[in-house]
Design a protein around this motif. Structure first.
Motif, PDB file in Angstrom:
ATOM      1  N   LYS A  10     -43.306 -30.411  47.342  1.00 24.45           N
ATOM      2  CA  LYS A  10     -44.166 -30.642  46.168  1.00 24.45           C
ATOM      3  C   LYS A  10     -45.577 -30.065  46.366  1.00 24.45           C
ATOM      4  N   GLU A  13     -46.026 -26.512  44.988  1.00 26.21           N
ATOM      5  CA  GLU A  13     -45.584 -26.172  43.634  1.00 26.21           C
ATOM      6  C   GLU A  13     -46.585 -25.254  42.928  1.00 26.21           C
ATOM      7  N   SER A  14     -47.873 -25.508  43.145  1.00 26.13           N
ATOM      8  CA  SER A  14     -48.891 -24.698  42.479  1.00 26.13           C
ATOM      9  C   SER A  14     -48.927 -23.286  43.047  1.00 26.13           C
ATOM     10  N   ARG A  15     -49.032 -22.320  42.151  1.00 28.11           N
ATOM     11  CA  ARG A  15     -49.043 -20.937  42.630  1.00 28.11           C
ATOM     12  C   ARG A  15     -50.303 -20.620  43.428  1.00 28.11           C
ATOM     13  N   ILE A  16     -51.389 -21.338  43.142  1.00 28.78           N
ATOM     14  CA  ILE A  16     -52.608 -21.117  43.928  1.00 28.78           C
ATOM     15  C   ILE A  16     -52.392 -21.572  45.371  1.00 28.78           C
ATOM     16  N   LEU A  18     -49.486 -21.673  46.860  1.00 28.05           N
ATOM     17  CA  LEU A  18     -48.595 -20.658  47.446  1.00 28.05           C
ATOM     18  C   LEU A  18     -49.438 -19.488  47.942  1.00 28.05           C
ATOM     19  N   GLY A  19     -50.408 -19.108  47.115  1.00 23.99           N
ATOM     20  CA  GLY A  19     -51.280 -17.989  47.471  1.00 23.99           C
ATOM     21  C   GLY A  19     -52.129 -18.273  48.691  1.00 23.99           C
ATOM     22  N   SER A  22     -49.927 -18.195  51.735  1.00 28.26           N
ATOM     23  CA  SER A  22     -49.530 -16.818  52.028  1.00 28.26           C
ATOM     24  C   SER A  22     -50.664 -16.069  52.719  1.00 28.26           C
ATOM     25  N   ALA A  23     -51.854 -16.207  52.158  1.00 32.47           N
ATOM     26  CA  ALA A  23     -53.010 -15.491  52.701  1.00 32.47           C
ATOM     27  C   ALA A  23     -53.302 -15.953  54.128  1.00 32.47           C
ATOM     28  N   LEU A  39     -57.338 -14.412  45.663  1.00 35.76           N
ATOM     29  CA  LEU A  39     -56.536 -15.140  44.683  1.00 35.76           C
ATOM     30  C   LEU A  39     -57.108 -15.064  43.278  1.00 35.76           C
ATOM     31  N   ASP A  40     -58.344 -14.563  43.184  1.00 33.22           N
ATOM     32  CA  ASP A  40     -58.973 -14.417  41.878  1.00 33.22           C
ATOM     33  C   ASP A  40     -59.006 -15.747  41.114  1.00 33.22           C
TER      34      ASP A  40
END
Lengths: 99, 99
Positions: A10, A13-16, A18-19, A22-23, A39-40
């Motif tokens: 959970k 879940e947010s794409r931010i 995830l970003g 990842s970074a 991530l802008d």
């Protein structure tokens, strides 16, 4: 048939988020502004997601001074690495089930 | 470096919505109880996510009567198929960037 969404965490879940994960997976440490640039996103948005990931102990903070100016760097923790890896594996499974 | 999270669709951030879209991608139609069973979620939780995906026109509803009993089936729309496909592609990219 049972769709396996149980292994999706959970906290990711947010794409931010995830970003961010990842970074930080591909960079040893990153400061706030670098993450923001990658991530802008706005300051407030990024700060709240960083806080959430810190709370889960998925990322950590290193505070220091560079030329007497405070410098804050974020890094991914071992726990975070494992959790994110499991999450990506679960996503891979889900994608495979669609092919 | 820029992490590409822009192509991840906000409507699919929730893992339950990922599950609904996955289930409807591989089944022509599914009724509420089948979806519930697949995803192992509560009625209220499932209903709210179905509503959100309907609002985006990513899934549609077929209402009919079977033996005089109302029967509601869900299906994925063309728009939904395309959007979900793009989302999975973006996730694949993100996973690849970690390897």
């Amino acid at each position: 048939m049972k769709i396996s969404i149980d292994n999706l965490h959970k906290a990711f879940e947010s794409r931010i988020r995830l970003g961010i994960m990842s970074a930080l997976s591909v960079n040893d440490t990153l400061d706030f502004n670098s993450l923001k640039e990658f991530l802008d996103v706005t300051d407030g948005n990024l700060a709240s997601h960083i806080k959430a990931l810190e709370k889960e102990a998925f990322i950590g903070v290193k505070k220091s001074f560079v030329n007497r100016k405070p410098n804050t760097k974020y890094f991914i923790t071992e726990t975070g690495k494992k959790a994110f890896d499991n999450h990506l594996k679960a996503l891979e499974q889900l994608i495979k089930s669609q092919k």
